[in-house]
Each structure stands twice: as structure tokens, then as C-alpha cells.
Scaffold this motif. Sequence first.
Motif, PDB file in Angstrom:
ATOM      1  N   GLU A  77       0.823  -1.213   0.000  1.00  0.00           N
ATOM      2  CA  GLU A  77       0.000   0.000   0.000  1.00  0.00           C
ATOM      3  C   GLU A  77       0.859   1.266   0.000  1.00  0.00           C
ATOM      4  OE1 GLU A  77      -3.526   0.331  -0.037  1.00  0.00           O
ATOM      5  OE2 GLU A  77      -3.375  -1.763  -0.649  1.00  0.00           O
ATOM      6  N   LEU A  78       1.993   1.220   0.678  1.00  0.00           N
ATOM      7  CA  LEU A  78       2.872   2.384   0.737  1.00  0.00           C
ATOM      8  C   LEU A  78       3.733   2.544  -0.512  1.00  0.00           C
ATOM      9  CD1 LEU A  78       4.089   2.113   4.433  1.00  0.00           C
ATOM     10  CD2 LEU A  78       2.572   3.854   3.491  1.00  0.00           C
ATOM     11  N   TYR A  79       4.141   1.438  -1.092  1.00  0.00           N
ATOM     12  CA  TYR A  79       5.109   1.464  -2.185  1.00  0.00           C
ATOM     13  C   TYR A  79       4.472   1.638  -3.552  1.00  0.00           C
ATOM     14  CZ  TYR A  79       9.365   0.354  -4.746  1.00  0.00           C
ATOM     15  OH  TYR A  79      10.445   0.415  -5.584  1.00  0.00           O
ATOM     16  N   PHE A  80       3.331   1.011  -3.776  1.00  0.00           N
ATOM     17  CA  PHE A  80       2.699   1.020  -5.096  1.00  0.00           C
ATOM     18  C   PHE A  80       1.395   1.801  -5.093  1.00  0.00           C
ATOM     19  CE2 PHE A  80       4.963  -3.166  -5.102  1.00  0.00           C
ATOM     20  CZ  PHE A  80       5.920  -2.845  -6.060  1.00  0.00           C
ATOM     21  N   SER A  81       0.968   2.197  -6.288  1.00  0.00           N
ATOM     22  CA  SER A  81      -0.335   2.853  -6.433  1.00  0.00           C
ATOM     23  C   SER A  81      -1.435   1.797  -6.247  1.00  0.00           C
ATOM     24  CB  SER A  81      -0.446   3.515  -7.812  1.00  0.00           C
ATOM     25  OG  SER A  81      -0.335   2.536  -8.829  1.00  0.00           O
ATOM     26  N   ALA A  82      -2.648   2.276  -6.068  1.00  0.00           N
ATOM     27  CA  ALA A  82      -3.773   1.403  -5.704  1.00  0.00           C
ATOM     28  C   ALA A  82      -3.940   0.177  -6.611  1.00  0.00           C
ATOM     29  CB  ALA A  82      -5.059   2.214  -5.650  1.00  0.00           C
ATOM     30  N   PRO A  83      -3.983   0.303  -7.921  1.00  0.00           N
ATOM     31  CA  PRO A  83      -4.237  -0.919  -8.692  1.00  0.00           C
ATOM     32  C   PRO A  83      -3.132  -1.968  -8.533  1.00  0.00           C
ATOM     33  CG  PRO A  83      -4.494   1.026 -10.082  1.00  0.00           C
ATOM     34  CD  PRO A  83      -3.936   1.475  -8.777  1.00  0.00           C
ATOM     35  N   LEU A  84      -1.888  -1.544  -8.586  1.00  0.00           N
ATOM     36  CA  LEU A  84      -0.785  -2.496  -8.481  1.00  0.00           C
ATOM     37  C   LEU A  84      -0.654  -3.053  -7.067  1.00  0.00           C
ATOM     38  CD1 LEU A  84       1.484  -4.056  -9.778  1.00  0.00           C
ATOM     39  CD2 LEU A  84       2.968  -2.074  -9.463  1.00  0.00           C
ATOM     40  N   ALA A  85      -0.890  -2.228  -6.068  1.00  0.00           N
ATOM     41  CA  ALA A  85      -0.806  -2.699  -4.678  1.00  0.00           C
ATOM     42  C   ALA A  85      -1.776  -3.857  -4.448  1.00  0.00           C
ATOM     43  CB  ALA A  85      -1.102  -1.553  -3.713  1.00  0.00           C
ATOM     44  N   ALA A  86      -2.964  -3.771  -5.030  1.00  0.00           N
ATOM     45  CA  ALA A  86      -3.974  -4.815  -4.843  1.00  0.00           C
ATOM     46  C   ALA A  86      -3.695  -6.054  -5.685  1.00  0.00           C
ATOM     47  CB  ALA A  86      -5.353  -4.263  -5.177  1.00  0.00           C
ATOM     48  N   GLU A  87      -2.976  -5.898  -6.788  1.00  0.00           N
ATOM     49  CA  GLU A  87      -2.752  -7.012  -7.707  1.00  0.00           C
ATOM     50  C   GLU A  87      -1.387  -7.671  -7.558  1.00  0.00           C
ATOM     51  OE1 GLU A  87      -3.313  -5.274 -11.545  1.00  0.00           O
ATOM     52  OE2 GLU A  87      -5.413  -4.827 -11.190  1.00  0.00           O
ATOM     53  N   TRP A  88      -0.450  -7.019  -6.889  1.00  0.00           N
ATOM     54  CA  TRP A  88       0.933  -7.469  -6.869  1.00  0.00           C
ATOM     55  C   TRP A  88       1.086  -8.912  -6.406  1.00  0.00           C
ATOM     56  CZ3 TRP A  88       4.827  -9.199  -3.660  1.00  0.00           C
ATOM     57  CH2 TRP A  88       6.135  -9.064  -4.137  1.00  0.00           C
ATOM     58  N   MET A  89       0.405  -9.309  -5.361  1.00  0.00           N
ATOM     59  CA  MET A  89       0.540 -10.672  -4.825  1.00  0.00           C
ATOM     60  C   MET A  89       0.014 -11.743  -5.778  1.00  0.00           C
ATOM     61  SD  MET A  89       2.106 -11.032  -1.870  1.00  0.00           S
ATOM     62  CE  MET A  89       1.508 -12.492  -1.016  1.00  0.00           C
ATOM     63  N   THR A  90      -0.875 -11.370  -6.691  1.00  0.00           N
ATOM     64  CA  THR A  90      -1.502 -12.376  -7.559  1.00  0.00           C
ATOM     65  C   THR A  90      -1.096 -12.243  -9.026  1.00  0.00           C
ATOM     66  OG1 THR A  90      -3.479 -10.986  -7.745  1.00  0.00           O
ATOM     67  CG2 THR A  90      -3.479 -12.696  -6.028  1.00  0.00           C
ATOM     68  N   ARG A  91      -0.081 -11.436  -9.282  1.00  0.00           N
ATOM     69  CA  ARG A  91       0.440 -11.297 -10.652  1.00  0.00           C
ATOM     70  C   ARG A  91       1.753 -12.060 -10.776  1.00  0.00           C
ATOM     71  NH1 ARG A  91       0.286  -5.096 -12.517  1.00  0.00           N
ATOM     72  NH2 ARG A  91       0.990  -6.120 -14.398  1.00  0.00           N
ATOM     73  N   PRO A  92       1.983 -12.719 -11.911  1.00  0.00           N
ATOM     74  CA  PRO A  92       3.276 -13.377 -12.107  1.00  0.00           C
ATOM     75  C   PRO A  92       4.402 -12.355 -11.931  1.00  0.00           C
ATOM     76  CG  PRO A  92       1.742 -14.039 -13.819  1.00  0.00           C
ATOM     77  CD  PRO A  92       1.082 -12.919 -13.049  1.00  0.00           C
ATOM     78  N   ASN A  93       5.501 -12.794 -11.323  1.00  0.00           N
ATOM     79  CA  ASN A  93       6.598 -11.889 -11.002  1.00  0.00           C
ATOM     80  C   ASN A  93       7.913 -12.557 -11.405  1.00  0.00           C
ATOM     81  OD1 ASN A  93       8.659 -10.447  -9.502  1.00  0.00           O
ATOM     82  ND2 ASN A  93       7.006  -9.589  -8.266  1.00  0.00           N
ATOM     83  N   THR A  94       8.707 -11.841 -12.176  1.00  0.00           N
ATOM     84  CA  THR A  94       9.981 -12.396 -12.632  1.00  0.00           C
ATOM     85  C   THR A  94      11.126 -12.063 -11.690  1.00  0.00           C
ATOM     86  OG1 THR A  94      10.369 -10.457 -14.028  1.00  0.00           O
ATOM     87  CG2 THR A  94       9.310 -12.374 -15.070  1.00  0.00           C
ATOM     88  N   GLY A  95      10.834 -11.462 -10.558  1.00  0.00           N
ATOM     89  CA  GLY A  95      11.859 -11.139  -9.568  1.00  0.00           C
ATOM     90  C   GLY A  95      12.557 -12.395  -9.065  1.00  0.00           C
ATOM     91  N   PRO A  96      13.718 -12.220  -8.437  1.00  0.00           N
ATOM     92  CA  PRO A  96      14.535 -13.364  -8.019  1.00  0.00           C
ATOM     93  C   PRO A  96      13.861 -14.315  -7.028  1.00  0.00           C
ATOM     94  CG  PRO A  96      15.373 -11.311  -7.072  1.00  0.00           C
ATOM     95  CD  PRO A  96      14.306 -10.940  -8.059  1.00  0.00           C
ATOM     96  N   LEU A  97      12.925 -13.843  -6.254  1.00  0.00           N
ATOM     97  CA  LEU A  97      12.241 -14.728  -5.298  1.00  0.00           C
ATOM     98  C   LEU A  97      11.136 -15.562  -5.935  1.00  0.00           C
ATOM     99  CD1 LEU A  97      11.648 -12.454  -2.171  1.00  0.00           C
ATOM    100  CD2 LEU A  97      13.276 -14.324  -2.394  1.00  0.00           C
ATOM    101  N   PHE A  98      10.711 -15.190  -7.140  1.00  0.00           N
ATOM    102  CA  PHE A  98       9.471 -15.739  -7.666  1.00  0.00           C
ATOM    103  C   PHE A  98       9.620 -16.570  -8.942  1.00  0.00           C
ATOM    104  CE2 PHE A  98       8.821 -11.527  -5.710  1.00  0.00           C
ATOM    105  CZ  PHE A  98       8.293 -11.967  -4.513  1.00  0.00           C
ATOM    106  N   GLY A  99      10.631 -16.321  -9.741  1.00  0.00           N
ATOM    107  CA  GLY A  99      10.868 -17.118 -10.951  1.00  0.00           C
ATOM    108  C   GLY A  99       9.689 -17.191 -11.898  1.00  0.00           C
ATOM    109  N   GLY A 100       8.934 -16.116 -12.011  1.00  0.00           N
ATOM    110  CA  GLY A 100       7.785 -16.078 -12.916  1.00  0.00           C
ATOM    111  C   GLY A 100       6.475 -16.496 -12.271  1.00  0.00           C
ATOM    112  N   ALA A 101       6.527 -16.995 -11.047  1.00  0.00           N
ATOM    113  CA  ALA A 101       5.305 -17.416 -10.344  1.00  0.00           C
ATOM    114  C   ALA A 101       4.658 -16.228  -9.640  1.00  0.00           C
ATOM    115  CB  ALA A 101       5.642 -18.498  -9.321  1.00  0.00           C
ATOM    116  N   ARG A 102       3.442 -16.421  -9.209  1.00  0.00           N
ATOM    117  CA  ARG A 102       2.758 -15.393  -8.430  1.00  0.00           C
ATOM    118  C   ARG A 102       3.310 -15.412  -7.007  1.00  0.00           C
ATOM    119  NH1 ARG A 102      -3.400 -15.896  -8.356  1.00  0.00           N
ATOM    120  NH2 ARG A 102      -2.795 -17.668  -7.098  1.00  0.00           N
ATOM    121  N   PRO A 103       3.591 -14.242  -6.425  1.00  0.00           N
ATOM    122  CA  PRO A 103       4.095 -14.228  -5.046  1.00  0.00           C
ATOM    123  C   PRO A 103       3.230 -15.014  -4.069  1.00  0.00           C
ATOM    124  CG  PRO A 103       4.403 -12.087  -6.033  1.00  0.00           C
ATOM    125  CD  PRO A 103       3.602 -12.903  -7.018  1.00  0.00           C
TER     126      PRO A 103
END
Length: 129
Positions: A77-103
Motif C-alpha cells: 500500500e505504501l510502495y505502489f499505487s492502488a491498482p498495483l498494490a492490490a494485484e501485486w501478490m496475484t500477478r506473475p513476477n519475474t523477480g529473483p524470489l518468484f521465478g515467474g510465479a505469483r508471489p
Amino acid sequence: MQISVKSRKPVEYTAVALKAYARAAAAWRLSQKEAAGLADMSESTWKRAKKPGFTGELTKDQYLRLSAIIGIYKSLELYFSAPLAAEWMTRPNTGPLFGGARPVDTAIEGGLPQILNIRTYLDALRGGA
């Protein structure tokens, strides 16, 4: 005035933790199965736990999970704007912790260690590290 956790009744502490967790799960639009898995509960327990008046007890692991997840929610909520803050956990993520999976999927699979890794990752992003 500071209130120590020890001065609160366990039922009150549980109610506050579950209410905050339910708010995060709803904001992220998690399914019953996802919300239960993230909290390390069965779906039937989660259905009972999210209702007011739940008198069951949580394990130390569950309290730690809920606390870290609430921290993740706040960081998003602090780091991202409203749409991304709500979707971040359920969107595929290519970051090093996630390898393309959803957080959320990595958190459910990896349990408390992965939840804490995600919390640390977001805190580092927020802090500019």
C-alpha cells in the motif's frame, strides 16, 4: 500509552490479527483456498476464523504468518499505487524470489520462510536498498 501484547487477552489479539488478515486477503482478491493456505489453515477453519466471534486459537506459526502478511500488505500500500498494490501478490513476477510465479503461490508453497523473504524484499524496495 503503550499496550503490551501480554496485557491483551488472546481472544482479542486473535480477533485483531484475523480481521487485518481478512482485509488483506479481500484486497488481494484471494480465493478461500488461497487465503486458507497462506494462513496455514484448512478452508473450513478459515471460513470460521474470518467471522466475528471466532474463539479458536492460532499457533505461533499462524500468528507469525499473519503478522508478516499484514506487513506485506502495508508495504504494498505504501510502495505502489492502488491498482498495483492490490494485484501485486496475484500477478506473475519475474523477480529473483518468484521465478515467474505469483508471489502468493510461492508464499503458500514456501510457508513462513518465503513469506518473511517477501516481507524483507518489499521492505528493501521501500527503503531503496
